[in-house]
Design a protein around this motif. Sequence first.
Motif, PDB file in Angstrom:
ATOM      1  N   ARG A 101       0.814  -1.212   0.000  1.00  0.00           N
ATOM      2  CA  ARG A 101       0.000   0.000   0.000  1.00  0.00           C
ATOM      3  C   ARG A 101       0.849   1.264   0.000  1.00  0.00           C
ATOM      4  N   MET A 102       1.884   1.279   0.856  1.00  0.00           N
ATOM      5  CA  MET A 102       2.759   2.455   0.893  1.00  0.00           C
ATOM      6  C   MET A 102       4.203   1.970   0.848  1.00  0.00           C
ATOM      7  N   PRO A 103       4.650   1.512  -0.318  1.00  0.00           N
ATOM      8  CA  PRO A 103       5.953   0.829  -0.370  1.00  0.00           C
ATOM      9  C   PRO A 103       7.118   1.677   0.140  1.00  0.00           C
ATOM     10  N   LYS A 104       7.107   2.969  -0.185  1.00  0.00           N
ATOM     11  CA  LYS A 104       8.273   3.769   0.209  1.00  0.00           C
ATOM     12  C   LYS A 104       8.380   3.852   1.726  1.00  0.00           C
ATOM     13  N   VAL A 105       7.269   4.216   2.342  1.00  0.00           N
ATOM     14  CA  VAL A 105       7.297   4.359   3.797  1.00  0.00           C
ATOM     15  C   VAL A 105       7.594   3.014   4.454  1.00  0.00           C
ATOM     16  N   ALA A 106       6.996   1.942   3.897  1.00  0.00           N
ATOM     17  CA  ALA A 106       7.220   0.629   4.497  1.00  0.00           C
ATOM     18  C   ALA A 106       8.690   0.259   4.448  1.00  0.00           C
ATOM     19  N   ILE A 107       9.333   0.552   3.329  1.00  0.00           N
ATOM     20  CA  ILE A 107      10.748   0.197   3.229  1.00  0.00           C
ATOM     21  C   ILE A 107      11.581   1.028   4.202  1.00  0.00           C
ATOM     22  N   MET A 108      11.224   2.310   4.321  1.00  0.00           N
ATOM     23  CA  MET A 108      11.985   3.136   5.261  1.00  0.00           C
ATOM     24  C   MET A 108      11.762   2.670   6.699  1.00  0.00           C
ATOM     25  N   MET A 109      10.558   2.237   6.981  1.00  0.00           N
ATOM     26  CA  MET A 109      10.297   1.690   8.315  1.00  0.00           C
ATOM     27  C   MET A 109      11.158   0.456   8.555  1.00  0.00           C
ATOM     28  N   GLN A 110      11.260  -0.369   7.523  1.00  0.00           N
ATOM     29  CA  GLN A 110      12.086  -1.565   7.673  1.00  0.00           C
ATOM     30  C   GLN A 110      13.542  -1.179   7.944  1.00  0.00           C
ATOM     31  N   ILE A 111      13.999  -0.131   7.256  1.00  0.00           N
ATOM     32  CA  ILE A 111      15.372   0.320   7.494  1.00  0.00           C
ATOM     33  C   ILE A 111      15.531   0.733   8.956  1.00  0.00           C
ATOM     34  N   GLY A 112      14.557   1.516   9.423  1.00  0.00           N
ATOM     35  CA  GLY A 112      14.626   1.959  10.805  1.00  0.00           C
ATOM     36  C   GLY A 112      14.636   0.795  11.784  1.00  0.00           C
ATOM     37  N   MET A 113      13.775  -0.182  11.516  1.00  0.00           N
ATOM     38  CA  MET A 113      13.713  -1.330  12.431  1.00  0.00           C
ATOM     39  C   MET A 113      14.996  -2.132  12.376  1.00  0.00           C
ATOM     40  N   ALA A 114      15.508  -2.311  11.158  1.00  0.00           N
ATOM     41  CA  ALA A 114      16.778  -3.034  11.040  1.00  0.00           C
ATOM     42  C   ALA A 114      17.835  -2.319  11.860  1.00  0.00           C
ATOM     43  N   GLY A 115      17.819  -0.986  11.785  1.00  0.00           N
ATOM     44  CA  GLY A 115      18.777  -0.225  12.566  1.00  0.00           C
ATOM     45  C   GLY A 115      18.564  -0.396  14.055  1.00  0.00           C
ATOM     46  N   MET A 116      17.316  -0.649  14.457  1.00  0.00           N
ATOM     47  CA  MET A 116      17.024  -0.753  15.887  1.00  0.00           C
ATOM     48  C   MET A 116      17.464  -2.074  16.513  1.00  0.00           C
ATOM     49  N   PHE A 117      17.403  -3.174  15.761  1.00  0.00           N
ATOM     50  CA  PHE A 117      17.675  -4.421  16.492  1.00  0.00           C
ATOM     51  C   PHE A 117      18.434  -5.471  15.711  1.00  0.00           C
ATOM     52  N   LEU A 118      18.566  -5.310  14.400  1.00  0.00           N
ATOM     53  CA  LEU A 118      19.081  -6.415  13.608  1.00  0.00           C
ATOM     54  C   LEU A 118      20.611  -6.379  13.579  1.00  0.00           C
ATOM     55  N   ALA A 119      21.215  -7.550  13.727  1.00  0.00           N
ATOM     56  CA  ALA A 119      22.632  -7.643  13.419  1.00  0.00           C
ATOM     57  C   ALA A 119      22.730  -7.447  11.926  1.00  0.00           C
ATOM     58  N   PRO A 120      23.695  -6.894  11.406  1.00  0.00           N
ATOM     59  CA  PRO A 120      24.877  -6.249  11.999  1.00  0.00           C
ATOM     60  C   PRO A 120      24.727  -4.740  12.054  1.00  0.00           C
ATOM     61  N   PHE A 121      23.484  -4.246  12.184  1.00  0.00           N
ATOM     62  CA  PHE A 121      23.306  -2.799  12.125  1.00  0.00           C
ATOM     63  C   PHE A 121      23.474  -2.153  13.489  1.00  0.00           C
ATOM     64  N   GLY A 122      23.308  -0.846  13.469  1.00  0.00           N
ATOM     65  CA  GLY A 122      23.602   0.026  14.592  1.00  0.00           C
ATOM     66  C   GLY A 122      23.396  -0.481  15.995  1.00  0.00           C
ATOM     67  N   MET A 123      22.121  -0.584  16.374  1.00  0.00           N
ATOM     68  CA  MET A 123      21.851  -0.860  17.775  1.00  0.00           C
ATOM     69  C   MET A 123      22.463  -2.179  18.211  1.00  0.00           C
TER      70      MET A 123
END
Lengths: 325, 627
Positions: free
Chosen positions: B413-435
């Motif tokens: 439905r909102m691909p751009k926002v959804a992808i950016m949200m995924q980026i943010g979430m990846a940054g929040m908890f996923l190895a090997p990203f930031g958090m």
Amino acid sequence: MSPWIRILIYLIAAPLVGGLLAGWDRRITARMQSRRGPPIFQPFYDVMKLWEKQSLVVRRSQNFYIVFFLLLVIFTGALFFGGSDLLLVIFALTLAAIFFVLGAYKASSPYSFIGAERELIQMMAYEPMVLLTAIGMYMVTKSFAVNDIANHPTLLVLMLPGVFLGFLYTLEIKFRKSPFDLSCSHHAHQELVRGITTEFGGRTLALIEIAHWYENVFLLGWVYLFFASMPALGLGMSLFVFLFVILVDNVFARLKWQTAIKSAWLAALVLGFGNILVLSLLSAKPAALAAPAGGAVAKPAAVETVPAAAATPALNQANEIAKRN
Amino acid sequence: VTLILTLILLPLATGLVLLGLKSNLPRQILVSGVTLAVCGGCVVLALMPTPVKLGDLPVSQHGINLGMLLVEVAMSLFILYVGIRAKKPLIVLLTLAQAGLMVWFELTAGKHLEVAQNLFVDKFAVIMALINGIVGGGICIYALGYMREYHEVAHRDVQDRRPLFFALLFVFMGAMFGLIFANNLAWLFLFWEITTLCSFLLIGYTRTDEAKRNALRALVMNLAGGLAFAVAIVFLHRQTGNIELQAMINSPKALVLLPAALLCFAGITKSAQLPFSSWLLGAMVAPTPVSALLHSSTMVKAGVYLVLRMAPSVAGTKVGMMVALVGAVTFVVGSLAAITSSEAKRVLAWSTVANLGLIVLCGGIGTAEAVWAGILLIIFHAVAKCLLFLCVGVVEHKLHSRNIEDMSGLVVRMPKVAIMMQIGMAGMFLAPFGMLISKWAVLKAVVDAYPSLSVFIAFGSAATLFFWVKWMGKLIEVVGTGERIKKEMVLGEAIALYGLSAATALACLLFPLISIRFIEPYVYEVFGQAASLGEGNVIIMTAMMGVVMLFPVCFIGYGRGVKVMDAYLGGANVQSSVKFRSIADSVQDVSIGNYYLHNLFTEAGLARWGVISCSALLVALVTLAII
């Protein structure tokens, strides 16, 4: 042996060993149920057959996640056998598992969705104990590097009996066996159909199978780490643990996810954290640790019985719950 | 020194101007221009060698102090008025106590006090300034587009008070700069109180009953922290005859333990640790830019900033241990509570509380390694969390819901926002990203200092994993055919979102550089020893990041070599994967929902236990410090 050679051996040998173990698993399970069971090489035949099949999907991108699941599982194992940082290995494994789960979410079928949710719950159940295992090993060896842990002169299991038992408990979850085959049962048609893998078929299902082979070998490698100072014992114990998991698989009925998470967290708290607490108290008095290897064998052996005894009520309890179900 | 003063005063002045600007266009120009200027200023500051040498201030110090005192008294009077009108005796009491204390202090001791350095800029301050300038600036630009839509489309019933709104945003930003650069604790206190007041006004922006109630709650809790701050200043002056931050850190521990403990207490209230977490959760009633601002770049970051500054003074003491425990308990409770909620903003809020807990834990441990990890956490959290909040804000306007269950199929439905949200979430908890990098560093730091505390991290991070992945799953899972929403976001929102996505990705990729250039020198300066993850691990991390970033490449082969089928529904499909034939020939809809584990634990239950245990810990903290 240089780490690169070890990684190479792992890359080639792990699927073979993993597949053979899976074959044995099926054979032994069959014998326990008074069946004859398939040939040892059956898992390989299965995978070869799956490979030839047409690829059916519900959502077009769902298979990509599985490719990355396999890649990252291999990566995890390579890190481990290459002697890298144990915490990094855990994170890589988690990442791999997350790709698996996301693939199931992407498939957007109710059954794979619930399978994915349950897989997540299982991850949440085992993650603390896995981390505590790494921490326990660090406290004894003063290093997170698998290399240093493997070359440490003491027999780790003697210092970490509680952690070892706790780790054994999480292995039951990690191998996706009864009583914790919540997310994807290997046995016939059940309430979740095939759970997390419901909507995967053909090559993708074959990839999942291969990923599990790699994963199992890596997990048994971790079991070996507890006995690394005596390689023969280590190999024997890895094999024994594998047989033990099969036995438990056949003895227990499936538990509810609530029980899974509660019991796994209890095990992590009592066995894992208890052990670490004792270690940190001991290391406050370093003299206790400095005993020569010969003396150490006799003493902590007595310690080992204590957590074992503590574990029995928990197991009995689990047993009862299983019966009620 | 001009640059520093500009950074503080420009946003403040802009705020006053904005208060008078009623029309849209000039406001847009002014906001964009000032934001750009501030970002530029921060970057210039970052490129200067630190500690930046500061010349004398152009005005005499006592004049400034007098002016500040007047501002403070004015603020106190306003808060008193608010307190009396709302009939909250606690507010009146707390305000009177702290204002009285500060006035008395300024008039007696303050007169003779010669402060050598009122402002101070080191690497840590530079990092905070960058976060405040870039993330905060991004939020201001986002707010331009968002608030327009908010008043003109989504919430016509709310009175349009945009001039005040933007004025407050900028005053907030300016106060935050002041807070970061202040070395004189009395100055720091003033800016601290300004942020408290701004947050009160912003939370109450919509003037609904709920907003008013929550705003008052935020005010009470932060005033309690402010009182602790004021008492700390008085005691510090008694003990050392000095009220400079740098001097305090270099003083012997025993001498400054009590003030340090009180300042940690103030930091804990501001960063919404348990038992004070409820004000941050209540702050969600405000428009999204406010939540983003409070959660990422300002306010709560001020709290953890202070706690991390106190780290050398409390390291290894029992007080430090208590601070660490408060953080650890908050981390676990916050992570578990986030599982139980399906409201996107609430999940984000709990996750903020949890992550701040982790940072406070680092501050309490106070070793070089821990502080290194804590600063890294601040950076990653600020960028990724801001991105997530702003995404949720956009989604809320389009879907008219911030329930995670309603975000099903967002990727269609909102691909751009959804992808950016995924980026943010990846940054929040996923190895090997930031958090995750930071969490790993925290774990190492904790194991070296207090191994038994590691159990909190083990359980907390397991819970984190659950609520993030199930949210991610909800975004990518598609049941039926979702309609693509035409215009996903307006210009201001788009700029902020793209910018922050890029910033998140860059922060993850460049973290070794950030660490070498800023964090390691700071840690070395304060502790005399360096801390990092080790070169080999960083290389492996980067390799892993490379592997994961290859994931989008897969989509080149999208739909190739596969045959699309209906999902298995346990009955014949009536409409592809959406309806199926069930018992007695009835046609059933498919609906898929997440687990919230309500029968395992509830949010209220968790919060209650958290509040009880953390209150006990805080009592212990103060008692130990007094002894």
